[in-house]
Design a protein around this motif. Sequence first.
Motif, PDB file in Angstrom:
ATOM      1  N   ALA A  40     -13.296  -1.831  -5.174  1.00  0.00           N
ATOM      2  CA  ALA A  40     -12.590  -2.505  -6.267  1.00  0.00           C
ATOM      3  C   ALA A  40     -12.276  -1.570  -7.442  1.00  0.00           C
ATOM      4  O   ALA A  40     -11.172  -1.640  -7.995  1.00  0.00           O
ATOM      5  CB  ALA A  40     -13.400  -3.710  -6.742  1.00  0.00           C
ATOM      6  N   PRO A  41     -13.197  -0.696  -7.876  1.00  0.00           N
ATOM      7  CA  PRO A  41     -12.835   0.222  -8.969  1.00  0.00           C
ATOM      8  C   PRO A  41     -11.679   1.149  -8.597  1.00  0.00           C
ATOM      9  O   PRO A  41     -10.840   1.474  -9.449  1.00  0.00           O
ATOM     10  CB  PRO A  41     -14.126   1.008  -9.214  1.00  0.00           C
ATOM     11  CG  PRO A  41     -15.218   0.115  -8.725  1.00  0.00           C
ATOM     12  CD  PRO A  41     -14.633  -0.580  -7.530  1.00  0.00           C
ATOM     13  N   VAL A  42     -11.614   1.580  -7.351  1.00  0.00           N
ATOM     14  CA  VAL A  42     -10.517   2.444  -6.908  1.00  0.00           C
ATOM     15  C   VAL A  42      -9.199   1.676  -6.944  1.00  0.00           C
ATOM     16  O   VAL A  42      -8.178   2.181  -7.443  1.00  0.00           O
ATOM     17  CB  VAL A  42     -10.782   2.999  -5.500  1.00  0.00           C
ATOM     18  CG1 VAL A  42      -9.594   3.812  -4.999  1.00  0.00           C
ATOM     19  CG2 VAL A  42     -12.046   3.849  -5.479  1.00  0.00           C
ATOM     20  N   CYS A  43      -9.204   0.461  -6.429  1.00  0.00           N
ATOM     21  CA  CYS A  43      -7.981  -0.353  -6.426  1.00  0.00           C
ATOM     22  C   CYS A  43      -7.509  -0.649  -7.846  1.00  0.00           C
ATOM     23  O   CYS A  43      -6.307  -0.593  -8.137  1.00  0.00           O
ATOM     24  CB  CYS A  43      -8.224  -1.648  -5.654  1.00  0.00           C
ATOM     25  SG  CYS A  43      -8.592  -1.407  -3.898  1.00  0.00           S
ATOM     26  N   ALA A  44      -8.468  -0.966  -8.748  1.00  0.00           N
ATOM     27  CA  ALA A  44      -8.102  -1.264 -10.137  1.00  0.00           C
ATOM     28  C   ALA A  44      -7.541  -0.026 -10.827  1.00  0.00           C
ATOM     29  O   ALA A  44      -6.542  -0.106 -11.565  1.00  0.00           O
ATOM     30  CB  ALA A  44      -9.318  -1.788 -10.892  1.00  0.00           C
ATOM     31  N   ALA A  45      -8.149   1.130 -10.602  1.00  0.00           N
ATOM     32  CA  ALA A  45      -7.658   2.362 -11.219  1.00  0.00           C
ATOM     33  C   ALA A  45      -6.302   2.753 -10.645  1.00  0.00           C
ATOM     34  O   ALA A  45      -5.421   3.220 -11.379  1.00  0.00           O
ATOM     35  CB  ALA A  45      -8.673   3.482 -11.016  1.00  0.00           C
ATOM     36  N   ALA A  46      -6.113   2.562  -9.333  1.00  0.00           N
ATOM     37  CA  ALA A  46      -4.824   2.883  -8.713  1.00  0.00           C
ATOM     38  C   ALA A  46      -3.707   2.043  -9.327  1.00  0.00           C
ATOM     39  O   ALA A  46      -2.605   2.544  -9.583  1.00  0.00           O
ATOM     40  CB  ALA A  46      -4.906   2.669  -7.211  1.00  0.00           C
ATOM     41  N   ALA A  47      -3.992   0.762  -9.569  1.00  0.00           N
ATOM     42  CA  ALA A  47      -2.981  -0.116 -10.174  1.00  0.00           C
ATOM     43  C   ALA A  47      -2.675   0.318 -11.611  1.00  0.00           C
ATOM     44  O   ALA A  47      -1.514   0.302 -12.040  1.00  0.00           O
ATOM     45  CB  ALA A  47      -3.467  -1.559 -10.146  1.00  0.00           C
ATOM     46  N   LEU A  48      -3.711   0.723 -12.353  1.00  0.00           N
ATOM     47  CA  LEU A  48      -3.521   1.167 -13.732  1.00  0.00           C
ATOM     48  C   LEU A  48      -2.696   2.452 -13.768  1.00  0.00           C
ATOM     49  O   LEU A  48      -1.779   2.598 -14.594  1.00  0.00           O
ATOM     50  CB  LEU A  48      -4.883   1.383 -14.388  1.00  0.00           C
ATOM     51  CG  LEU A  48      -4.891   1.723 -15.875  1.00  0.00           C
ATOM     52  CD1 LEU A  48      -4.222   0.627 -16.694  1.00  0.00           C
ATOM     53  CD2 LEU A  48      -6.331   1.933 -16.356  1.00  0.00           C
ATOM     54  N   ILE A  49      -2.983   3.369 -12.873  1.00  0.00           N
ATOM     55  CA  ILE A  49      -2.215   4.615 -12.814  1.00  0.00           C
ATOM     56  C   ILE A  49      -0.772   4.332 -12.422  1.00  0.00           C
ATOM     57  O   ILE A  49       0.175   4.859 -13.025  1.00  0.00           O
ATOM     58  CB  ILE A  49      -2.873   5.592 -11.814  1.00  0.00           C
ATOM     59  CG1 ILE A  49      -4.229   6.061 -12.360  1.00  0.00           C
ATOM     60  CG2 ILE A  49      -1.961   6.777 -11.533  1.00  0.00           C
ATOM     61  CD1 ILE A  49      -5.084   6.769 -11.316  1.00  0.00           C
ATOM     62  N   ALA A  50      -0.585   3.486 -11.412  1.00  0.00           N
ATOM     63  CA  ALA A  50       0.770   3.180 -10.932  1.00  0.00           C
ATOM     64  C   ALA A  50       1.613   2.483 -11.994  1.00  0.00           C
ATOM     65  O   ALA A  50       2.850   2.588 -11.971  1.00  0.00           O
ATOM     66  CB  ALA A  50       0.687   2.323  -9.673  1.00  0.00           C
ATOM     67  N   SER A  51       0.971   1.781 -12.930  1.00  0.00           N
ATOM     68  CA  SER A  51       1.724   1.090 -13.987  1.00  0.00           C
ATOM     69  C   SER A  51       2.478   2.059 -14.882  1.00  0.00           C
ATOM     70  O   SER A  51       3.482   1.686 -15.511  1.00  0.00           O
ATOM     71  CB  SER A  51       0.777   0.241 -14.844  1.00  0.00           C
ATOM     72  OG  SER A  51      -0.010   1.055 -15.716  1.00  0.00           O
ATOM     73  N   GLY A  52       1.993   3.290 -14.976  1.00  0.00           N
ATOM     74  CA  GLY A  52       2.626   4.275 -15.846  1.00  0.00           C
ATOM     75  C   GLY A  52       2.348   4.086 -17.315  1.00  0.00           C
ATOM     76  O   GLY A  52       2.899   4.810 -18.155  1.00  0.00           O
ATOM     77  N   ASP A  53       1.467   3.154 -17.672  1.00  0.00           N
ATOM     78  CA  ASP A  53       1.199   2.863 -19.086  1.00  0.00           C
ATOM     79  C   ASP A  53       0.606   4.058 -19.821  1.00  0.00           C
ATOM     80  O   ASP A  53       0.737   4.149 -21.055  1.00  0.00           O
ATOM     81  CB  ASP A  53       0.248   1.674 -19.214  1.00  0.00           C
ATOM     82  CG  ASP A  53       0.895   0.357 -18.809  1.00  0.00           C
ATOM     83  OD1 ASP A  53       2.143   0.339 -18.646  1.00  0.00           O
ATOM     84  OD2 ASP A  53       0.171  -0.641 -18.633  1.00  0.00           O
TER      85      ASP A  53
END
Length: 390
Positions: free
Chosen positions: A128-141
Amino acid sequence: MDRIRLGVVGLGRGFMLTLPALTGDERILLAGAFDPRAEARERFAQEFDAPAFPTLAAMLGAPDIDALYIASPHEHHAAQAIAAIKAGKHVLVEKPMAVTVADCAAMAEAARRFDRVLVVGPSHGFDAPVCAAAALIASGDHGALRQILTFNFTDFVYRPRRPEELDAARGGGVIFSQGAHQIDVVRRLAGQPIRTVRAVAGNWDETRPSDGAYTALLAFEHGAAASLTYSGYAHYDSDELTGWIGELGRIKAPTAHADARRTLARDEATAKLARTYGNGAPPPPAPHHEHFGFVLASCERADIRLTPTGLALYADHAHEWHPLDPPAVPRRAVIDEFVAAIHRTSAPIHDGRWGLETMAACAALIESSRRGTDIFPATIIHDALEQIAL
């Protein structure tokens, strides 16, 4: 929606760790098993009121099994997965996907040709931490990803092993068994293909004859890079940096140092068998998420540290904490991905091609260490695909 009738191939340690996810999911029905150990088959039949088959061929011929979870020793994965796919079964196969890149390519091609689902896991790329971080990175924020730092120091080399687990030619050593985890994590975070691998690997104990440590630099297609270090020699324990939360999400004792070596001083074969189904209870529920050591992802405007309880975000003007709820069911994400792929509600991330690319990176790591130069995983994949086309 009908339950997926799942057969299990190999009632060993992998099955023990994934069993809570299987029995805790109403979408899955354990419908059969094959294992060479009679006592394991008997216990499975009693516990799940399902047939325990004396051979893999017998289970493949069963019409009331929809899919197989292959958790057998590494060197059997390719032949068993391809046989299952040809028999019309979907396949969830433990990592490492296989022990050669050519075998991985053949598995992925079989799944494509026979239109069957092939998912490779569980690996820590599902955490779950990997998936959450991947989504945050992919957002480009926080800008583009620039680099990833990850390292893990464990006692892997001195845990009880079968002989083939210490034989590199049969998929033994830390690169296939543990590098596949670490490479999956950084690939999931980067979201882009690996361009080159440069690495140094080593065997520092001749009594455990396989690679036990490595350091690698992965360069990705769109400019990001990842530094990976792993040591399984049971000296420093990097779980110190996660508040002594171990890999499987449970609190461990700092005083357990050298326990693995002490176990080896007794009977290794008996100790190995004690970790399998039929010789012990499944692990208790974990209060925290699984993890694979220290991971820090650096974007242009923030660093993101992954932990078993959440993400620490170090941005330009603030330090934020993003907690993650404790896991309700361990390894649920693996089952979610497998079920969704079978029901065609979403395509799997960790499919045959994903597994092929991870194992090509592992092979590149080995080859780079041997040759002392950059290796291109894409070339390894190309050669493997040409080989199976012949």
